[in-house]
Design an enzyme around this catalytic site. Sequence first.
Site, PDB file in Angstrom:
ATOM      1  N   TYR A   1       0.583  -1.097  -0.155  1.00 35.59           N
ATOM      2  CA  TYR A   1       0.119   0.239  -0.428  1.00 35.59           C
ATOM      3  C   TYR A   1       0.362   1.130   0.302  1.00 35.59           C
ATOM      4  O   TYR A   1       1.212   1.135   1.233  1.00 35.59           O
ATOM      5  CB  TYR A   1      -1.046   0.576   1.223  1.00 35.59           C
ATOM      6  CG  TYR A   1      -1.883  -1.389   1.286  1.00 35.59           C
ATOM      7  CD1 TYR A   1      -2.504  -1.934   0.391  1.00 35.59           C
ATOM      8  CD2 TYR A   1      -2.332  -1.483   2.480  1.00 35.59           C
ATOM      9  CE1 TYR A   1      -2.912  -2.738   0.377  1.00 35.59           C
ATOM     10  CE2 TYR A   1      -3.540  -1.956   2.585  1.00 35.59           C
ATOM     11  CZ  TYR A   1      -3.850  -2.866   1.764  1.00 35.59           C
ATOM     12  OH  TYR A   1      -4.722  -3.972   2.073  1.00 35.59           O
ATOM     13  N   THR A   2       0.985   1.643  -0.907  1.00 40.11           N
ATOM     14  CA  THR A   2       1.190   3.564  -1.146  1.00 40.11           C
ATOM     15  C   THR A   2       3.456   3.047  -0.649  1.00 40.11           C
ATOM     16  O   THR A   2       3.675   3.667  -0.415  1.00 40.11           O
ATOM     17  CB  THR A   2       1.673   4.255  -0.304  1.00 40.11           C
ATOM     18  OG1 THR A   2       1.135   4.271   1.231  1.00 40.11           O
ATOM     19  CG2 THR A   2      -0.656   5.014  -0.838  1.00 40.11           C
TER      20      THR A   2
END
Length: 72
Positions: free
Chosen positions: A53-54
Amino acid sequence: MRYKLLGKSGLRVSELCLGTMTFGAGADEATSFQLMDRFVELGGTFLDTANAYTLGVSEEIVGRWIKERRVR
């Protein structure tokens, strides 16, 4: 908030999980902290995060949030 036992571990977690996929992208750190604070106020105990995630920023934000609130 309702809770369930997680397998046979004896760990009790909230039935609702807060996803953190947009932390560090759609939600800046301050907003992410506010979201997690509110989730816990409502009885939430279960966060979903992953190093994908990111590009890991989500986990870094969650880690800083936990560090500031951890009771020793």
